[in-house]
Design a protein around this motif. Structure first.
Motif, mmCIF file in Angstrom:
data_model
loop_
_atom_site.group_PDB
_atom_site.id
_atom_site.type_symbol
_atom_site.label_atom_id
_atom_site.label_comp_id
_atom_site.label_asym_id
_atom_site.label_seq_id
_atom_site.Cartn_x
_atom_site.Cartn_y
_atom_site.Cartn_z
ATOM 1 N N GLU A 166 5.838 -8.928 -6.764
ATOM 2 C CA GLU A 166 5.382 -8.517 -8.094
ATOM 3 C C GLU A 166 5.657 -7.049 -8.377
ATOM 4 O O GLU A 166 5.839 -6.653 -9.526
ATOM 5 N N THR A 167 5.714 -6.261 -7.324
ATOM 6 C CA THR A 167 5.882 -4.819 -7.506
ATOM 7 C C THR A 167 7.346 -4.386 -7.502
ATOM 8 O O THR A 167 7.648 -3.207 -7.727
ATOM 9 N N LEU A 168 8.268 -5.320 -7.256
ATOM 10 C CA LEU A 168 9.670 -4.945 -7.115
ATOM 11 C C LEU A 168 10.363 -4.528 -8.413
ATOM 12 O O LEU A 168 11.224 -3.641 -8.369
ATOM 13 N N PRO A 169 10.060 -5.125 -9.562
ATOM 14 C CA PRO A 169 10.774 -4.693 -10.777
ATOM 15 C C PRO A 169 10.700 -3.202 -11.041
ATOM 16 O O PRO A 169 11.704 -2.573 -11.388
ATOM 17 N N LYS A 170 9.527 -2.589 -10.858
ATOM 18 C CA LYS A 170 9.455 -1.146 -11.115
ATOM 19 C C LYS A 170 10.190 -0.349 -10.041
ATOM 20 O O LYS A 170 10.704 0.748 -10.308
ATOM 21 N N ALA A 171 10.288 -0.895 -8.825
ATOM 22 C CA ALA A 171 11.086 -0.239 -7.787
ATOM 23 C C ALA A 171 12.566 -0.301 -8.139
ATOM 24 O O ALA A 171 13.295 0.697 -7.996
ATOM 25 N N PHE A 172 13.023 -1.462 -8.600
ATOM 26 C CA PHE A 172 14.420 -1.584 -9.031
ATOM 27 C C PHE A 172 14.733 -0.570 -10.137
ATOM 28 O O PHE A 172 15.759 0.123 -10.090
ATOM 29 N N GLU A 173 13.861 -0.472 -11.117
ATOM 30 C CA GLU A 173 14.084 0.452 -12.233
ATOM 31 C C GLU A 173 14.130 1.897 -11.750
ATOM 32 O O GLU A 173 14.978 2.689 -12.188
ATOM 33 N N TYR A 174 13.207 2.235 -10.863
ATOM 34 C CA TYR A 174 13.162 3.614 -10.353
ATOM 35 C C TYR A 174 14.452 3.966 -9.618
ATOM 36 O O TYR A 174 15.058 5.024 -9.858
ATOM 37 N N TYR A 175 14.893 3.111 -8.710
ATOM 38 C CA TYR A 175 16.084 3.438 -7.923
ATOM 39 C C TYR A 175 17.359 3.371 -8.763
ATOM 40 O O TYR A 175 18.306 4.122 -8.495
ATOM 41 N N LEU A 215 0.826 -1.211 0.000
ATOM 42 C CA LEU A 215 0.000 0.000 0.000
ATOM 43 C C LEU A 215 0.859 1.259 0.000
ATOM 44 O O LEU A 215 0.483 2.284 -0.595
ATOM 45 N N ALA A 216 2.005 1.198 0.654
ATOM 46 C CA ALA A 216 2.840 2.387 0.851
ATOM 47 C C ALA A 216 3.728 2.700 -0.344
ATOM 48 O O ALA A 216 4.313 3.795 -0.398
ATOM 49 N N GLN A 217 3.854 1.780 -1.282
ATOM 50 C CA GLN A 217 4.671 2.074 -2.463
ATOM 51 C C GLN A 217 4.002 3.187 -3.262
ATOM 52 O O GLN A 217 2.827 3.108 -3.607
ATOM 53 N N MET A 218 4.759 4.242 -3.520
ATOM 54 C CA MET A 218 4.206 5.410 -4.189
ATOM 55 C C MET A 218 3.919 5.110 -5.660
ATOM 56 O O MET A 218 4.574 4.266 -6.274
ATOM 57 N N PRO A 219 2.938 5.809 -6.248
ATOM 58 C CA PRO A 219 2.670 5.642 -7.684
ATOM 59 C C PRO A 219 3.762 6.316 -8.523
ATOM 60 O O PRO A 219 4.621 7.025 -8.001
ATOM 61 N N GLU A 220 3.750 6.085 -9.800
ATOM 62 C CA GLU A 220 4.669 6.778 -10.701
ATOM 63 C C GLU A 220 4.500 8.292 -10.532
ATOM 64 O O GLU A 220 3.420 8.757 -10.195
ATOM 65 N N PRO A 221 5.542 9.058 -10.669
ATOM 66 C CA PRO A 221 6.835 8.685 -11.274
ATOM 67 C C PRO A 221 7.893 8.187 -10.280
ATOM 68 O O PRO A 221 9.047 8.061 -10.657
ATOM 69 N N GLN A 222 7.498 7.903 -9.018
ATOM 70 C CA GLN A 222 8.473 7.508 -7.996
ATOM 71 C C GLN A 222 7.969 6.273 -7.238
ATOM 72 O O GLN A 222 7.577 6.374 -6.074
#
Length: 477
Positions: A334-343, A277-284
């Motif tokens: 499932e949500t980690l790939p976009k976190a990896f890309e962002y960081y 729930l706490a993972q922010m939406p795009e762009p971050q």
């Protein structure tokens, strides 16, 4: 000539003179190592700590002591490397040696935590085992004589590490010490009651939250945010700062392993649900250090703005992988790939990550020494890490390994396997023995916050680090 040589290698000669058994022996025997282990434990228990309470640092002449702040002789600190950390070091030494003196020292540390457990269920950063220091706190053991301070804190792994030590000592004693076992039960009961409806945890609590005040929402960006510190109380925020919730998850999973507590396992899973729930939406698509009940990133201290963090987010990612490995629930990764890309795209020129990124613009944020928010890193305070190391490569390997492994993976009890005797193990043991002074203490040059100049100190981080190789050799086969 002898005098000249003495000053060239004083540490080794002094160690050999103060440890004649080691000096006379061509090969260090395990009996000799055990004798040195007992000497160390005896000195530290009788002269450094106080009835199982441990601080961070002591003047070598024992004239002063401190934790994160100045402390009395009869007090202890819960934040590592204080009482729980030292207790775990003794317990680990017992596992390596089966030596009763090591276990007794671990039990003594656990008993100090029992005496300092708050009515709210956990611990403050500091505790005192004697008057007048006890009067300030509402300790369970003091009954009607207890003081007022009753805030359990998760900040800096304080209550979590205290609970871990109590649980580990309880397990080592096969649950036969009623006071330690009951303190664990009471602590878990009150900690579980403090969890928010969305699975999050506060920085501090004294009583369970009112569920109606904390609706379950997904994180979002606020319409606006203050660029100056609002000076608002933040202890009830959903707090990721200092990896608090990651430490809670580890503690709950350990409670489930030791006691087969399904309620603890479920609470750990709900914390994972909060991370989603706490993972922010795009762009971050990262995480903030703390959130309001509206799930907006918020300020905490004057150098912790409402922002996306490159620090605690890495611990969140690690914990999500751990939860996947433990539960087999693929939602957690499932949500980690976009976190990896962002960081990855947020890395600084030196490969590090900024501790704070401005909401939506993603510009790194820093502070001047006067605590003014700025985009420049030219004038930063030195007491806080505004840039942090990137652990993304290690996290990605952990993630890929977890995906390829059989899940769920069940946690196992710590092993007390005796080490195999070797020349390397003997060298390590000799090295730490030779570093002892004639009392059985590891003394080094250092500093203390309330001393004007550098001085000789006994640092408990060094104690923890050096106790293990000594115990490992003493128990080797």
């Amino acid at each position: 000539m002898f005098i000249r040589t003495f000053f060239v290698v004083p540490t080794i000669l002094l160690a050999l003179l103060s440890n004649p058994d080691v000096a006379r022996s061509q090969n260090l025997t395990t009996d000799e190592a055990t004798k040195q282990l007992h000497r160390v434990i005896g000195f530290y228990r009788n002269h450094v700590g106080y009835e199982g309470a441990w601080l961070w640092r002591y003047a070598a002449d024992l004239s002063a002591q401190e934790g994160e702040g100045e402390a009395t002789r009869t007090s202890g600190w819960t934040q590592p490397p204080g009482t729980p950390t030292v207790g775990e070091a003794f317990l680990n030494a017992w596992r390596l040696t089966d030596d009763s003196q090591c276990l007794e020292a671990a039990i003594e540390a656990a008993q100090a935590l029992v005496r300092s457990q708050l009515v709210s269920g956990g611990w403050s950063d500091h505790f005192d085992l004697a008057e007048p220091g006890r009067r300030r706190y509402r300790y369970r053991s003091d009954g009607n004589k207890a003081g007022e301070r009753n805030n359990t804190t998760f900040d800096d792994n304080k209550t979590q590490s205290a609970m871990m030590l109590l649980m580990h000592v309880d397990e080592a004693l096969t649950f036969r010490d009623p006071q330690i076992h009951e303190a664990v039960e009471y602590g878990l009961q009150n900690i579980l009651a403090a969890q928010y409806p969305n699975g999050a945890w506060p920085q501090q609590f004294s009583e369970p939250p009112n569920a109606a005040d904390f609706p379950v929402k997904k994180a979002s960006y606020p319409k606006s945010w203050s660029r100056t510190h609002p000076k608002e109380k933040y202890t009830s925020y959903y707090t990721l700062n200092d990896n608090n919730m990651s430490h809670i998850v580890e503690m709950l999973l350990e409670a489930n392993r030791i006691y087969k507590r399904q309620d603890c396992f479920d609470a750990a899973r709900r914390t994972g649900d909060f991370f989603l729930l706490a993972q922010m939406p795009e762009p971050q698509p990262g995480w903030a250090q703390q959130y309001s009940s509206d799930m907006h990133p918020m300020w905490a201290r004057k150098f912790e703005p409402a922002a996306i963090t490159g620090g605690e987010s890495q611990a969140v990612m690690n914990t999500l992988i751990l939860l996947y490995s433990t539960t087999g629930d693929r939602r957690y990764v499932e949500t980690l790939p976009k976190a990896f890309e962002y960081y990855e795209r947020s890395k600084l020129a030196d490969g590090k990550l900024a501790r704070f990124y401005e909401l939506q613009t993603n510009r790194p944020l820093y502070f001047t020494k006067d605590y003014e928010l700025t985009y420049s890193d030219d004038d930063m305070p030195t007491h806080y890490s505004f840039k942090v190391s990137s652990k993304l490569d290690r996290l990605r390997k952990y993630y890929e390994k977890a995906l390829s492994a059989d899940v769920p993976v069940r946690t196992k009890p710590p092993e007390g396997k005796r080490a195999e005797r070797s020349e390397k193990l003997e060298r390590e043991a000799r090295r730490v023995i030779e570093a002892l002074d004639d009392r059985g203490a590891w003394v080094e040059r250092g500093s203390m916050r309330h001393q004007k100049a550098d001085l000789d100190v006994i640092d408990m981080r060094t104690f923890v680090k050096r106790l293990e190789p000594l115990a490992r050799y003493a128990g080797s086969e």
